[in-house]
Enzyme design. Structure first.
Site, PDB file in Angstrom:
ATOM      1  N   GLU A 330       4.226  -3.028  -5.856  1.00 62.95           N
ATOM      2  CA  GLU A 330       4.377  -3.808  -6.939  1.00 62.95           C
ATOM      3  C   GLU A 330       2.989  -4.381  -7.533  1.00 62.95           C
ATOM      4  O   GLU A 330       2.554  -4.471  -8.642  1.00 62.95           O
ATOM      5  CB  GLU A 330       5.210  -4.961  -6.585  1.00 62.95           C
ATOM      6  CG  GLU A 330       6.535  -4.495  -6.324  1.00 62.95           C
ATOM      7  CD  GLU A 330       7.406  -3.552  -7.160  1.00 62.95           C
ATOM      8  OE1 GLU A 330       6.764  -3.522  -8.526  1.00 62.95           O
ATOM      9  OE2 GLU A 330       8.036  -2.964  -6.734  1.00 62.95           O
ATOM     10  N   TYR A 413       8.539   8.861  -8.656  1.00 65.13           N
ATOM     11  CA  TYR A 413       7.791   8.239  -7.774  1.00 65.13           C
ATOM     12  C   TYR A 413       7.201   9.266  -6.672  1.00 65.13           C
ATOM     13  O   TYR A 413       6.080   9.098  -6.549  1.00 65.13           O
ATOM     14  CB  TYR A 413       8.729   7.281  -6.894  1.00 65.13           C
ATOM     15  CG  TYR A 413       9.174   6.008  -7.641  1.00 65.13           C
ATOM     16  CD1 TYR A 413       8.990   4.771  -7.114  1.00 65.13           C
ATOM     17  CD2 TYR A 413      10.093   6.209  -8.641  1.00 65.13           C
ATOM     18  CE1 TYR A 413       9.409   3.632  -7.743  1.00 65.13           C
ATOM     19  CE2 TYR A 413      10.694   5.003  -9.198  1.00 65.13           C
ATOM     20  CZ  TYR A 413      10.371   4.002  -8.761  1.00 65.13           C
ATOM     21  OH  TYR A 413      10.956   2.821  -9.257  1.00 65.13           O
TER      22      TYR A 413
END
Length: 632
Positions: A330, A413
């Protein structure tokens, strides 16, 4: 409070993007730059009704009340508009918003229409406003009680059990259920907000809080926030509840419910070190503060990279920081995703794949090369598993796709990360880091496309035709499958674990070293043992390895998945307890899918559990499970 410009300065167009001519004024104060609107064919966002090349939103000022009794957000949104000289219509995105009145800066009513709702995919309806020459408009509205972006929790659904809670999740196109704006990642906007909430609740947002809360004298307080950098609107986020704060470093800290705060703090205590490591790799952290909030377990994702206030699931708390690669991920989004953003959701890998690569580099810098190699090997196994299921040439396995990473994390991802690992392996880390850093610098606070990424690599990274051929850039980005030049993970990363898996497959030898393994090693073992196991072997594994009692939810999930796939009855009550307390889609959806796939044995169990748990899940999680249980 500093607001955006009275006169807007437009960034110059480039070969990949184009902006409208400067026109009109906003009601806000001070100067700003409007991020460019990309107009190349691959940058057209089909998930928005907006026509930003004609009229676009540059700033949103929210003034909203949180009504926990009615489970409703209501108030006004003041929009600053940049439009072509002859433009007289502004089109926004709306999904269920109840529009009461729209006025110009002089308070005159503006005509508007709400078009037909497109239910499939959550696109909602176009909100068309006859703006004439108005360049600042006010929308008085209410969000629907079932706004998909918002989850209202009762006190019983919180850790403290005394006060209600609210949080939002806007990605990808859910924010149009509570904010009237142009809800597209390619239409970046600055924003500010005034939010009122009942005492003693605190409010946080993905903007910097302005001053102390204002006591309104009626049992409510007003909180003010500002985001003075243009962001994609999905990054506007809010949370409100009985929460406290604890500082980590001079620019980092964590919010959580009081009973969760200390454990949350211990888990994320390395965050300041991570920020320093990230800056050493790819340049200055440009958002000021980096705070986090650990939300109640109903939050549907592991984390959400909302600027200055990352939202985190409590399920990552393991007591040993083994899962805080999530925090590194994040944080990395502060560069890839937040600073430079995919213009359309079919290019989600530009956010997620680049971030996953960056995450691995932060993990290496803070925790060492071995852990980074092991986590990369787990990613590669994920890619191989998905390609084995859907086929190596399945269209959805290209990085640049038509939809939002339809095959899940393994492509956007993990394949995205291995693309960059492969490029780094061929050109060398020093050259690659210099290139990626300039990519972030040169496209800061702007949208981007896969084509732009490719062209930038060709222009600023590739040194020769021979190197271009070796890199296979177009194959990686635009073609399905895994190119032949992929830099595979170091086979020695899990040599001990893989040997133990082999021993278990041949002789059912349970590894005595398991308790001393890293979390990644334990996950590798559980994910690699034979898929079909009798109840006796499952019981022996559970007893010897303490799987039912683990404090690591990633490992507990793997155990429950394995047990349910083998119809292991003793795991059913534990799965029911787990699904009742956890709302993270990564765990919830697969376990319901496993149960559903077991036919007459698992389907009644899934239906019984879901009848009890559905109302506890966010709309993101519910939607996925609804599809599973609706399948014949």
């Amino acid at each position: 409070m500093r607001r955006i410009a009275a006169t807007l300065t437009i960034l110059l167009a480039t070969t990949a993007c184009q902006t409208m001519p400067q026109s009109g004024t906003s009601a806000a104060e001070g100067a700003t730059l409007a991020a460019p609107i990309l107009t190349s064919p691959e940058a057209v966002d089909t998930l928005t009704y907006a026509k930003p090349q004609i009229a676009r939103v540059t700033h949103v000022a929210l003034d909203l009340d949180l009504d926990f009794a009615a489970r409703r957000v209501a108030g006004s949104a003041q929009l600053s508009v940049l439009a072509a000289k002859d433009a007289d219509e502004l089109i926004l995105d709306s999904n269920g918003l109840l529009i009461e009145r729209i006025t110009d800066s002089a308070g005159r009513d503006l005509a508007f229409t709400v078009g037909e709702t497109e239910v499939e995919g959550g696109k909602g309806a176009p909100l068309s406003i006859a703006i004439g020459d108005a360049r600042s408009i006010r929308i008085d509205y209410r969000a629907p009680q079932d706004a998909s972006a918002l989850q209202w929790l009762t006190p019983q659904q919180t850790s403290g059990g005394e006060h209600p809670y609210l949080f939002s999740q806007g990605q990808a196109i859910l924010n149009r259920t509570w904010i009237p704006t142009q809800d597209s990642p390619g239409i970046r906007q600055t924003w500010e907000a005034r939010i009122t909430a009942p005492k003693p609740l605190d409010v946080v947002m993905s903007g910097v809080q302005q001053g102390e809360p204002e006591d309104l004298g009626d049992g409510r307080r007003a909180f003010r926030f500002l985001m003075d950098k243009p962001v994609p609107p999905y990054l506007i986020a809010i949370a409100a509840g009985d929460i406290d704060f604890k500082a980590i470093g001079p620019r980092t800290g964590v919010w959580a419910e009081p009973s969760v705060l200390e454990n949350a703090y211990q888990e994320v205590a390395d965050t300041e070190e991570m920020v320093v490591a990230a800056e050493a790799l790819y340049g200055e952290y440009r958002w000021g503060r980096y705070d986090m909030i650990v939300l109640p377990p109903a939050f549907p994702y592991g984390g959400m990279e909302n600027p200055v206030m990352t939202f985190l699931t409590p399920t990552f708390i393991a007591g040993d920081r083994s899962n805080n690669g999530l925090v590194a991920h994040e944080l990395a989004h502060s560069w890839s995703g937040n600073l430079v953003t995919n213009a359309v959701w079919g290019d989600s890998w530009l956010n997620e794949g680049v971030t996953t690569y960056f995450e691995n580099r932060i993990v290496e810098a803070v925790y060492g090369k071995k852990r980074a190699q092991q986590e990369a090997a787990l990613m590669f196994a994920n890619i191989e598993e998905v390609l084995g299921e859907v086929g190596a040439d399945a269209p959805g396995t290209a990085l640049s796709t038509e939809g939002e990473y339809e095959l899940g994390s393994a492509i956007a991802y993990d394949k995205g990360a291995f693309f960059l690992l492969t490029v780094e392996n061929i050109v060398g880390r020093e050259r690659f880091d210099a290139w990626l850093r300039q990519w972030f610098d040169n496209h800061a606070f702007e949208p981007a496309t896969s084509e732009m990424f490719y062209e930038d690599m060709m222009e600023n990274l590739v040194a020769s035709e021979r190197e271009a051929k070796a890199l296979m850039l177009r194959e990686w980005i635009f073609e399905p499958g895994l190119p032949s030049n992929v830099a595979k993970p170091d086979p020695s990363a899990f040599s001990e674990v893989d040997a133990a898996v082999s021993d278990y497959a041949r002789m059912q030898t349970i590894p005595a070293a398991y308790p001393g393994w890293t979390a990644a090693e334990q996950m590798r073992f559980l994910d690699s043992v034979p898929a079909e196991l009798p109840a006796s072997q499952l019981a022996a594994l559970d007893t010897a390895l303490g799987l039912s009692d683990t404090g690591n939810n990633e490992i507990l999930f793997l155990w429950l998945e394995m047990a349910l796939e083998n119809r292991y009855e003793p795991a059913v009550p534990q799965a029911e307890e787990f699904l009742a307390r956890v709302g993270r889609a990564k765990f919830v959806r697969p376990l319901f899918q496993v149960l559903w796939d077991q036919g007459d044995w698992g389907r009644p169990v899934a239906q019984r559990i879901y009848a009890k748990t559905r109302d506890n899940y966010h709309s993101v999680t519910r939607a996925g499970v609804d599809r599973i249980l609706a399948a014949e």
